[in-house]
Design a protein around this motif. Structure first.
Motif, PDB file in Angstrom:
ATOM      1  N   LYS A 238       0.819  -1.192   0.130  1.00 48.69           N
ATOM      2  CA  LYS A 238       0.064   0.028  -0.037  1.00 48.69           C
ATOM      3  C   LYS A 238       0.758   1.055   0.002  1.00 48.69           C
ATOM      4  O   LYS A 238       0.554   2.219  -0.637  1.00 48.69           O
ATOM      5  CB  LYS A 238      -0.958  -0.026   1.261  1.00 48.69           C
ATOM      6  N   CYS A 239       1.902   1.132   1.032  1.00 44.19           N
ATOM      7  CA  CYS A 239       2.763   2.578   0.671  1.00 44.19           C
ATOM      8  C   CYS A 239       3.613   2.748  -0.433  1.00 44.19           C
ATOM      9  O   CYS A 239       3.523   3.630  -0.828  1.00 44.19           O
ATOM     10  CB  CYS A 239       3.679   2.079   2.075  1.00 44.19           C
ATOM     11  N   ALA A 240       4.046   1.414  -1.286  1.00 38.40           N
ATOM     12  CA  ALA A 240       4.505   1.621  -2.412  1.00 38.40           C
ATOM     13  C   ALA A 240       3.500   2.326  -3.467  1.00 38.40           C
ATOM     14  O   ALA A 240       3.912   3.149  -4.251  1.00 38.40           O
ATOM     15  CB  ALA A 240       5.077   0.299  -2.978  1.00 38.40           C
ATOM     16  N   MET A 241       2.271   1.669  -3.597  1.00 40.13           N
ATOM     17  CA  MET A 241       1.412   2.356  -4.429  1.00 40.13           C
ATOM     18  C   MET A 241       1.214   3.662  -4.071  1.00 40.13           C
ATOM     19  O   MET A 241       0.878   4.565  -5.023  1.00 40.13           O
ATOM     20  CB  MET A 241       0.052   1.400  -4.392  1.00 40.13           C
ATOM     21  N   ASP A 242       0.916   4.122  -3.131  1.00 39.46           N
ATOM     22  CA  ASP A 242       0.600   5.517  -2.611  1.00 39.46           C
ATOM     23  C   ASP A 242       1.869   6.589  -2.980  1.00 39.46           C
ATOM     24  O   ASP A 242       1.772   7.523  -3.407  1.00 39.46           O
ATOM     25  CB  ASP A 242       0.355   5.630  -1.121  1.00 39.46           C
ATOM     26  N   ALA A 243       3.014   6.069  -2.794  1.00 38.48           N
ATOM     27  CA  ALA A 243       4.036   6.757  -3.138  1.00 38.48           C
ATOM     28  C   ALA A 243       4.327   6.961  -4.706  1.00 38.48           C
ATOM     29  O   ALA A 243       4.658   7.900  -5.182  1.00 38.48           O
ATOM     30  CB  ALA A 243       5.425   6.111  -2.635  1.00 38.48           C
ATOM     31  N   PHE A 244       4.001   5.712  -5.161  1.00 39.72           N
ATOM     32  CA  PHE A 244       3.957   6.024  -6.776  1.00 39.72           C
ATOM     33  C   PHE A 244       3.117   7.139  -7.440  1.00 39.72           C
ATOM     34  O   PHE A 244       3.422   7.780  -8.110  1.00 39.72           O
ATOM     35  CB  PHE A 244       3.679   4.558  -7.421  1.00 39.72           C
ATOM     36  N   ARG A 245       1.881   7.187  -6.709  1.00 38.86           N
ATOM     37  CA  ARG A 245       0.624   7.937  -7.088  1.00 38.86           C
ATOM     38  C   ARG A 245       1.174   9.302  -6.730  1.00 38.86           C
ATOM     39  O   ARG A 245       1.202  10.308  -7.653  1.00 38.86           O
ATOM     40  CB  ARG A 245      -0.511   7.634  -6.402  1.00 38.86           C
ATOM     41  N   SER A 246       2.001   9.377  -5.796  1.00 38.63           N
ATOM     42  CA  SER A 246       2.363  10.956  -5.214  1.00 38.63           C
ATOM     43  C   SER A 246       3.446  11.191  -6.147  1.00 38.63           C
ATOM     44  O   SER A 246       3.228  12.664  -6.421  1.00 38.63           O
ATOM     45  CB  SER A 246       2.960  10.788  -3.520  1.00 38.63           C
ATOM     46  N   ARG A 247       4.433  10.483  -6.695  1.00 34.47           N
ATOM     47  CA  ARG A 247       5.382  11.032  -7.475  1.00 34.47           C
ATOM     48  C   ARG A 247       4.930  11.320  -8.774  1.00 34.47           C
ATOM     49  O   ARG A 247       5.550  12.364  -9.383  1.00 34.47           O
ATOM     50  CB  ARG A 247       6.465   9.731  -7.822  1.00 34.47           C
ATOM     51  N   LEU A 248       3.870  10.636  -9.258  1.00 35.68           N
ATOM     52  CA  LEU A 248       2.967  11.257 -10.686  1.00 35.68           C
ATOM     53  C   LEU A 248       1.980  12.307 -10.209  1.00 35.68           C
ATOM     54  O   LEU A 248       1.748  12.801 -11.280  1.00 35.68           O
ATOM     55  CB  LEU A 248       2.193  10.036 -11.244  1.00 35.68           C
ATOM     56  N   GLY A 249       1.944  12.840  -9.066  1.00 37.47           N
ATOM     57  CA  GLY A 249       0.994  13.843  -8.872  1.00 37.47           C
ATOM     58  C   GLY A 249      -0.348  13.463  -9.028  1.00 37.47           C
ATOM     59  O   GLY A 249      -1.266  14.347  -9.500  1.00 37.47           O
ATOM     60  N   ALA A 291      -3.519  -6.425  -7.978  1.00 35.69           N
ATOM     61  CA  ALA A 291      -4.393  -5.465  -7.541  1.00 35.69           C
ATOM     62  C   ALA A 291      -4.923  -4.436  -8.533  1.00 35.69           C
ATOM     63  O   ALA A 291      -4.093  -3.755  -9.083  1.00 35.69           O
ATOM     64  CB  ALA A 291      -3.818  -4.559  -6.420  1.00 35.69           C
ATOM     65  N   ASP A 292      -5.867  -5.207  -9.275  1.00 37.26           N
ATOM     66  CA  ASP A 292      -6.249  -4.491 -10.537  1.00 37.26           C
ATOM     67  C   ASP A 292      -7.649  -3.531 -10.427  1.00 37.26           C
ATOM     68  O   ASP A 292      -7.842  -2.749 -11.458  1.00 37.26           O
ATOM     69  CB  ASP A 292      -6.807  -5.420 -11.687  1.00 37.26           C
ATOM     70  N   ASP A 293      -8.160  -3.305  -9.159  1.00 40.93           N
ATOM     71  CA  ASP A 293      -9.347  -2.573  -9.001  1.00 40.93           C
ATOM     72  C   ASP A 293      -8.884  -0.905  -8.914  1.00 40.93           C
ATOM     73  O   ASP A 293      -7.919  -0.749  -8.564  1.00 40.93           O
ATOM     74  CB  ASP A 293      -9.874  -2.819  -7.856  1.00 40.93           C
ATOM     75  N   GLU A 294      -9.906  -0.333  -9.846  1.00 42.60           N
ATOM     76  CA  GLU A 294      -9.430   1.365  -9.708  1.00 42.60           C
ATOM     77  C   GLU A 294     -10.176   2.025  -8.492  1.00 42.60           C
ATOM     78  O   GLU A 294      -9.884   2.944  -8.223  1.00 42.60           O
ATOM     79  CB  GLU A 294     -10.114   1.808 -11.124  1.00 42.60           C
ATOM     80  N   SER A 295     -10.930   1.284  -7.789  1.00 45.43           N
ATOM     81  CA  SER A 295     -11.772   2.009  -6.822  1.00 45.43           C
ATOM     82  C   SER A 295     -10.750   2.110  -5.548  1.00 45.43           C
ATOM     83  O   SER A 295      -9.979   1.383  -5.129  1.00 45.43           O
ATOM     84  CB  SER A 295     -12.947   1.242  -6.359  1.00 45.43           C
ATOM     85  N   GLU A 296     -10.789   3.358  -5.085  1.00 45.08           N
ATOM     86  CA  GLU A 296      -9.961   3.641  -4.064  1.00 45.08           C
ATOM     87  C   GLU A 296     -10.298   2.885  -2.867  1.00 45.08           C
ATOM     88  O   GLU A 296      -9.368   2.361  -2.013  1.00 45.08           O
ATOM     89  CB  GLU A 296     -10.157   5.188  -3.522  1.00 45.08           C
ATOM     90  N   ASN A 297     -11.569   2.470  -2.561  1.00 42.88           N
ATOM     91  CA  ASN A 297     -11.957   1.485  -1.755  1.00 42.88           C
ATOM     92  C   ASN A 297     -11.338   0.210  -1.551  1.00 42.88           C
ATOM     93  O   ASN A 297     -11.163  -0.638  -0.455  1.00 42.88           O
ATOM     94  CB  ASN A 297     -13.491   1.584  -1.243  1.00 42.88           C
ATOM     95  N   GLU A 298     -11.111  -0.263  -2.804  1.00 42.27           N
ATOM     96  CA  GLU A 298     -10.861  -1.367  -2.870  1.00 42.27           C
ATOM     97  C   GLU A 298      -9.397  -1.908  -2.834  1.00 42.27           C
ATOM     98  O   GLU A 298      -8.652  -2.922  -2.765  1.00 42.27           O
ATOM     99  CB  GLU A 298     -11.034  -1.971  -4.456  1.00 42.27           C
ATOM    100  N   MET A 299      -8.580  -0.572  -2.512  1.00 43.39           N
ATOM    101  CA  MET A 299      -7.132  -0.705  -2.432  1.00 43.39           C
ATOM    102  C   MET A 299      -6.768  -0.647  -0.761  1.00 43.39           C
ATOM    103  O   MET A 299      -5.691  -0.113  -0.404  1.00 43.39           O
ATOM    104  CB  MET A 299      -6.257   0.412  -3.022  1.00 43.39           C
ATOM    105  N   ASN A 300      -7.629  -0.554   0.178  1.00 39.02           N
ATOM    106  CA  ASN A 300      -7.326  -0.628   1.608  1.00 39.02           C
ATOM    107  C   ASN A 300      -6.614  -1.916   2.085  1.00 39.02           C
ATOM    108  O   ASN A 300      -6.787  -2.802   1.255  1.00 39.02           O
ATOM    109  CB  ASN A 300      -8.654  -0.344   2.317  1.00 39.02           C
ATOM    110  N   LEU A 301      -6.086  -1.854   3.064  1.00 39.61           N
ATOM    111  CA  LEU A 301      -5.170  -2.875   3.711  1.00 39.61           C
ATOM    112  C   LEU A 301      -5.882  -4.225   3.748  1.00 39.61           C
ATOM    113  O   LEU A 301      -5.314  -5.244   3.369  1.00 39.61           O
ATOM    114  CB  LEU A 301      -4.659  -2.364   5.010  1.00 39.61           C
ATOM    115  N   SER A 302      -7.076  -4.199   4.326  1.00 38.91           N
ATOM    116  CA  SER A 302      -7.991  -5.556   4.671  1.00 38.91           C
ATOM    117  C   SER A 302      -8.160  -6.057   3.337  1.00 38.91           C
ATOM    118  O   SER A 302      -7.819  -7.263   3.156  1.00 38.91           O
ATOM    119  CB  SER A 302      -9.216  -5.141   5.358  1.00 38.91           C
TER     120      SER A 302
END
Length: 341
Positions: A238-249, A291-302
């Motif tokens: 999750k941290c890696a995905m969030d960091a990647f999104r942040s880097r791309l703005g 993890a292919d879902d585009e929904s933000e809710n689908e990317m939670n830790l659980s």
């Protein structure tokens, strides 16, 4: 952070107590061994009160038993000469003895990574001996002891490394029935001639109580009791995905991009013809989680924990040799492509 004085008392090479037979001088690596990074894995074992024997007696016992067990685990006393094999030439392993001028309780009360580095023979690896296994025996004031181990990942995964430590401990305790390693893996997964691994290694430290709470936090209906590994992998992913999104703005309104997590999973027990726990080497299969879902809710830790668990269950159904080699080939393509999160 407290300062620790550690003095090196001796450094020597421990060789097998008897020569490796000529017909065993060449040990072939398996395809999975080749897949592993050529990095060293650290471990420190602490013993608060190891009896009334002197430091010299304990050190001699460690060295003698290590020499004996290396006759069984002879590749560890060799040198990697080629991407395909280990030269089992009995050059030996590095053994470093140190004195620590503080009680062991001072270390155990502050289990920080900076302090642990005093007891792992990392700096001795840089001297270029080529040793595949380095041991550091550190003796504290008032009787405590730490054994730091630094081993090449090419030759051992966590399971085979643990088997080696148990065999060493059994020998040091005076019992004759130490487990012998099983070296059949290279014949099951033959090495490839053109495989190269990327040089990467990271280390993270998690507080035990916080990790327990985090496991409870990531539990859900599908996975009511996540393992420590599932919870940690979900967090890092999750941290890696969030960091990647942040880097791309990318903001929260932007759709999520597909992501892939790759974990090495122990497959000894789930092969069609199961291998014993004593099987030496890296006997794991890349566990590829999507993890292919585009929904933000689908990317939670659980939900990420659930995806990891489902992939593990699917892996146990597909542990054939051909499937494993196919997974390695797929992962090789992913590495060559690069990019993504």
């Amino acid at each position: 952070m407290m300062e620790i004085k550690v003095e090196v008392i001796a450094r020597e090479t421990i060789k097998p107590s008897s020569p490796t037979p000529h017909h065993l001088n060449t040990f072939k690596l398996s395809l999975i061994d080749q897949f592993m990074p050529a990095s060293y894995t650290p471990l420190v074992l602490y013993y608060a009160t190891p009896g009334g024997s002197s430091c010299e007696e304990r050190s001699q016992l460690l060295k003698n038993s290590l020499s004996q067990i290396l006759t069984r685990y002879y590749p560890l006393a060799g040198r990697i000469k080629d991407p395909l094999f280990v030269d089992c030439n009995d050059d030996g392993v590095d053994y470093i003895e140190t004195r620590v001028y503080c009680p062991i309780s001072a270390i155990l009360k502050q289990p920080k990574s900076e302090l642990q580095n005093h007891f792992i023979p990392i700096k001795f690896k840089e001297s270029g001996s080529g040793s595949l296994l380095l041991i550091q025996a550190s003796f504290f004031e008032y009787g405590g002891m730490a054994i730091g181990i630094y081993t090449n990942h090419k030759l051992a995964d966590a399971t085979s490394f643990t088997t080696f430590l148990k065999a060493w401990a059994t020998t040091a305790s005076g019992f004759p029935d130490a487990v012998s390693p099983d070296f059949t893996t290279p014949s099951i997964f033959p090495a490839g001639d053109d495989f190269q691994t990327p040089p990467y290694m990271f280390m993270y430290v998690f507080n035990a109580s916080k990790l327990h709470a985090f496991k409870a936090e990531t539990a859900n209906v599908r996975v009511q009791q996540p393992t420590r590994m599932e919870a940690i992998m979900a967090l890092l992913w999750k941290c890696a995905m969030d960091a990647f999104r942040s880097r791309l703005g990318l903001g929260s309104t932007n759709p999520r991009r597909p992501s892939i997590l790759v974990i090495s999973a122990n497959i000894r027990a789930c092969l069609v013809l199961p291998l014993p726990e004593s099987s030496s080497g890296n006997i794991g299969r890349p566990l590829v989680v999507h993890a292919d879902d585009e929904s933000e809710n689908e990317m939670n830790l659980s939900n990420l924990v659930s995806s990891i668990r489902e992939s593990k269950l699917e892996l146990s159904k597909n542990c054939g040799v051909s499937n494993i080699c196919g997974s390695l080939a797929e992962l090789r393509k992913l590495q060559m492509r690069g990019g993504g999160s």
